[in-house]
Design a protein around this motif. Sequence first.
Motif, PDB file in Angstrom:
ATOM      1  N   GLU A 107       0.831  -1.205   0.000  1.00  0.00           N
ATOM      2  CA  GLU A 107       0.000   0.000   0.000  1.00  0.00           C
ATOM      3  C   GLU A 107       0.870   1.261   0.000  1.00  0.00           C
ATOM      4  OE1 GLU A 107      -4.183  -1.434   2.029  1.00  0.00           O
ATOM      5  OE2 GLU A 107      -2.700  -0.453   3.306  1.00  0.00           O
ATOM      6  N   PHE A 108       1.972   1.225   0.731  1.00  0.00           N
ATOM      7  CA  PHE A 108       2.872   2.376   0.786  1.00  0.00           C
ATOM      8  C   PHE A 108       3.873   2.363  -0.370  1.00  0.00           C
ATOM      9  CE2 PHE A 108       1.307   1.950   5.097  1.00  0.00           C
ATOM     10  CZ  PHE A 108       1.039   3.272   5.453  1.00  0.00           C
ATOM     11  N   LEU A 109       4.383   1.191  -0.722  1.00  0.00           N
ATOM     12  CA  LEU A 109       5.390   1.098  -1.775  1.00  0.00           C
ATOM     13  C   LEU A 109       4.815   1.416  -3.147  1.00  0.00           C
ATOM     14  CD1 LEU A 109       7.080  -2.117  -0.408  1.00  0.00           C
ATOM     15  CD2 LEU A 109       8.175   0.128  -0.566  1.00  0.00           C
ATOM     16  N   VAL A 110       3.633   0.917  -3.444  1.00  0.00           N
ATOM     17  CA  VAL A 110       3.037   1.181  -4.759  1.00  0.00           C
ATOM     18  C   VAL A 110       2.626   2.644  -4.877  1.00  0.00           C
ATOM     19  CG1 VAL A 110       1.161   0.579  -6.330  1.00  0.00           C
ATOM     20  CG2 VAL A 110       2.343  -1.222  -5.065  1.00  0.00           C
ATOM     21  N   ALA A 111       2.183   3.241  -3.781  1.00  0.00           N
ATOM     22  CA  ALA A 111       1.877   4.678  -3.815  1.00  0.00           C
ATOM     23  C   ALA A 111       3.122   5.475  -4.209  1.00  0.00           C
ATOM     24  CB  ALA A 111       1.354   5.136  -2.454  1.00  0.00           C
ATOM     25  N   ASP A 112       4.277   5.062  -3.682  1.00  0.00           N
ATOM     26  CA  ASP A 112       5.527   5.733  -4.030  1.00  0.00           C
ATOM     27  C   ASP A 112       5.903   5.478  -5.485  1.00  0.00           C
ATOM     28  OD1 ASP A 112       7.872   7.276  -3.242  1.00  0.00           O
ATOM     29  OD2 ASP A 112       9.003   5.399  -3.406  1.00  0.00           O
ATOM     30  N   ALA A 113       5.683   4.253  -5.951  1.00  0.00           N
ATOM     31  CA  ALA A 113       5.981   3.932  -7.357  1.00  0.00           C
ATOM     32  C   ALA A 113       5.148   4.788  -8.295  1.00  0.00           C
ATOM     33  CB  ALA A 113       5.714   2.448  -7.621  1.00  0.00           C
ATOM     34  N   LEU A 114       3.886   4.946  -7.993  1.00  0.00           N
ATOM     35  CA  LEU A 114       3.006   5.761  -8.838  1.00  0.00           C
ATOM     36  C   LEU A 114       3.427   7.228  -8.799  1.00  0.00           C
ATOM     37  CD1 LEU A 114      -0.415   4.118  -7.896  1.00  0.00           C
ATOM     38  CD2 LEU A 114       0.816   3.884 -10.075  1.00  0.00           C
ATOM     39  N   ALA A 115       3.812   7.702  -7.622  1.00  0.00           N
ATOM     40  CA  ALA A 115       4.256   9.096  -7.494  1.00  0.00           C
ATOM     41  C   ALA A 115       5.498   9.355  -8.325  1.00  0.00           C
ATOM     42  CB  ALA A 115       4.518   9.426  -6.033  1.00  0.00           C
ATOM     43  N   ASP A 139       6.049   2.579 -14.558  1.00  0.00           N
ATOM     44  CA  ASP A 139       5.080   1.796 -15.325  1.00  0.00           C
ATOM     45  C   ASP A 139       5.247   0.299 -15.085  1.00  0.00           C
ATOM     46  OD1 ASP A 139       7.174   0.820 -17.123  1.00  0.00           O
ATOM     47  OD2 ASP A 139       7.046   2.751 -18.137  1.00  0.00           O
ATOM     48  N   THR A 140       6.297  -0.075 -14.327  1.00  0.00           N
ATOM     49  CA  THR A 140       6.584  -1.493 -14.082  1.00  0.00           C
ATOM     50  C   THR A 140       7.112  -1.665 -12.662  1.00  0.00           C
ATOM     51  OG1 THR A 140       7.219  -1.747 -16.414  1.00  0.00           O
ATOM     52  CG2 THR A 140       7.856  -3.515 -14.898  1.00  0.00           C
ATOM     53  N   LEU A 141       6.565  -2.642 -11.936  1.00  0.00           N
ATOM     54  CA  LEU A 141       7.092  -3.017 -10.629  1.00  0.00           C
ATOM     55  C   LEU A 141       8.082  -4.166 -10.804  1.00  0.00           C
ATOM     56  CD1 LEU A 141       3.816  -3.000  -8.466  1.00  0.00           C
ATOM     57  CD2 LEU A 141       5.407  -1.116  -8.925  1.00  0.00           C
ATOM     58  N   ILE A 142       9.196  -4.074 -10.090  1.00  0.00           N
ATOM     59  CA  ILE A 142      10.247  -5.089 -10.130  1.00  0.00           C
ATOM     60  C   ILE A 142      10.486  -5.551  -8.706  1.00  0.00           C
ATOM     61  CG2 ILE A 142      12.652  -5.585 -10.736  1.00  0.00           C
ATOM     62  CD1 ILE A 142      12.489  -2.983 -12.507  1.00  0.00           C
ATOM     63  N   LEU A 199       1.844 -11.088  -4.676  1.00  0.00           N
ATOM     64  CA  LEU A 199       1.072  -9.905  -4.303  1.00  0.00           C
ATOM     65  C   LEU A 199       1.569  -8.651  -5.004  1.00  0.00           C
ATOM     66  CD1 LEU A 199       0.486 -10.771  -0.567  1.00  0.00           C
ATOM     67  CD2 LEU A 199      -1.262 -10.490  -2.324  1.00  0.00           C
ATOM     68  N   THR A 200       2.878  -8.554  -5.241  1.00  0.00           N
ATOM     69  CA  THR A 200       3.390  -7.425  -6.020  1.00  0.00           C
ATOM     70  C   THR A 200       2.823  -7.455  -7.431  1.00  0.00           C
ATOM     71  OG1 THR A 200       5.432  -7.386  -4.714  1.00  0.00           O
ATOM     72  CG2 THR A 200       5.482  -6.284  -6.852  1.00  0.00           C
ATOM     73  N   LEU A 201       2.783  -8.639  -8.012  1.00  0.00           N
ATOM     74  CA  LEU A 201       2.193  -8.803  -9.342  1.00  0.00           C
ATOM     75  C   LEU A 201       0.713  -8.439  -9.316  1.00  0.00           C
ATOM     76  CD1 LEU A 201       2.174  -9.795 -12.268  1.00  0.00           C
ATOM     77  CD2 LEU A 201       2.181 -12.144 -11.404  1.00  0.00           C
ATOM     78  N   ILE A 252      11.217  -2.912  -5.767  1.00  0.00           N
ATOM     79  CA  ILE A 252      10.688  -3.190  -4.438  1.00  0.00           C
ATOM     80  C   ILE A 252      11.550  -4.290  -3.827  1.00  0.00           C
ATOM     81  CG2 ILE A 252       8.717  -4.132  -3.155  1.00  0.00           C
ATOM     82  CD1 ILE A 252       6.896  -2.875  -5.262  1.00  0.00           C
ATOM     83  N   PRO A 253      12.131  -4.075  -2.654  1.00  0.00           N
ATOM     84  CA  PRO A 253      13.019  -5.090  -2.075  1.00  0.00           C
ATOM     85  C   PRO A 253      12.255  -6.356  -1.698  1.00  0.00           C
ATOM     86  CG  PRO A 253      12.523  -3.400  -0.446  1.00  0.00           C
ATOM     87  CD  PRO A 253      11.956  -2.911  -1.763  1.00  0.00           C
ATOM     88  N   GLY A 254      12.984  -7.443  -1.490  1.00  0.00           N
ATOM     89  CA  GLY A 254      12.367  -8.702  -1.094  1.00  0.00           C
ATOM     90  C   GLY A 254      11.472  -8.538   0.117  1.00  0.00           C
TER      91      GLY A 254
END
Length: 336
Positions: free
Chosen positions: A54-62, A66-69, A81-83, A154-156
């Motif tokens: 919830e916090f990490l994806v908000a930062d990614a969008l900010a 366009d891709t989470l790793i 869950l990241t996927l 996103i770290p492990g």
Amino acid sequence: MNLAQFARRRYTPGATAIEPMPHLTKALGGAELFIKRDDQLGLTGGGNKTRKLEFLVADALAQGADTLITVGAVQSNHCRLTLAAAVREGLKCRLVLEQRVPDSYDPSASGNNFLFDLLGVEAVTVVNLGADLQGAMEQVAADLAAEGRKGYIIPGGGSNALGALGYVACAEEILAQSFASGVAFDRIVVASGSAGTHAGIVAGLVGNSANIPVTGINVRRPRAEQEGNVHKLALAVADLAGVVPAIAPETIECRDEWVGPGYSLPTPEMIEAVRMFASLEGVLLDPVYTGKAAAGLIALVRSGEIAREERVLFVHTGGSPALYAYQPVLAGAAAA
């Protein structure tokens, strides 16, 4: 603490339930046991990583990603869950999977490996134990940049200070539920792996002067190493969240007696715990994290180290989709 200052995506409406476990309590003849149902968090299949995302994806969008790793073991709940979060947000996702057990990755396997495909992972990179995981993710990000895209690493386990805020929030949620129900907990027991869940809970409890000890049950590392990892991250998330006072090293307890031969490798105690929770409470654990954490809980209650008069909250961090990859082990136990 003022967690409202941090950008957050909400993937779960409301608090997860806290439920009594009367049948397990009776079977063990010890402490009064309760369970925090973080296996029922939002995103595909639920689990503790949802709170961190919830916090990490908000930062990614900010940051315009366009891709989470991210990275995890071959049956990683965090990767699932990241996927799932990427799907929810309309992003792509690329995974780095670490073979912590040699030759353990099977793209056609059940459990989370099947779900990676079903959810539409864009690419999977498989590396062996001991590989430079950060370097592998940075290479994926560089490959994306060469295509004119922007990856967000996103770290492990989602276990950095920002991700661990999810379990600072969870600690506050537990305290509010405890007050509303009139049930005061004497101890919290949780799986301790990549450290973010354990560290976040400790920081949240300390920040609220709760004085509730947290017993972490290790799923991978020796006690001293894991206690150092959790303490370091607890200090980092406490600093980010504005927690006062500082978290003392002796606040951190990480028990390693139930790791067994290694990460993700079955033990008789894990098998017993998974079967007890299922048959007595109708709760599905996973064989890698919650199964071993529950094995620790059961052993501590049986030995009397967790006293009979204690009220204990077990945090169910999810992971049950991985059960299906371990069916031969668990079914064999049923037939034995």
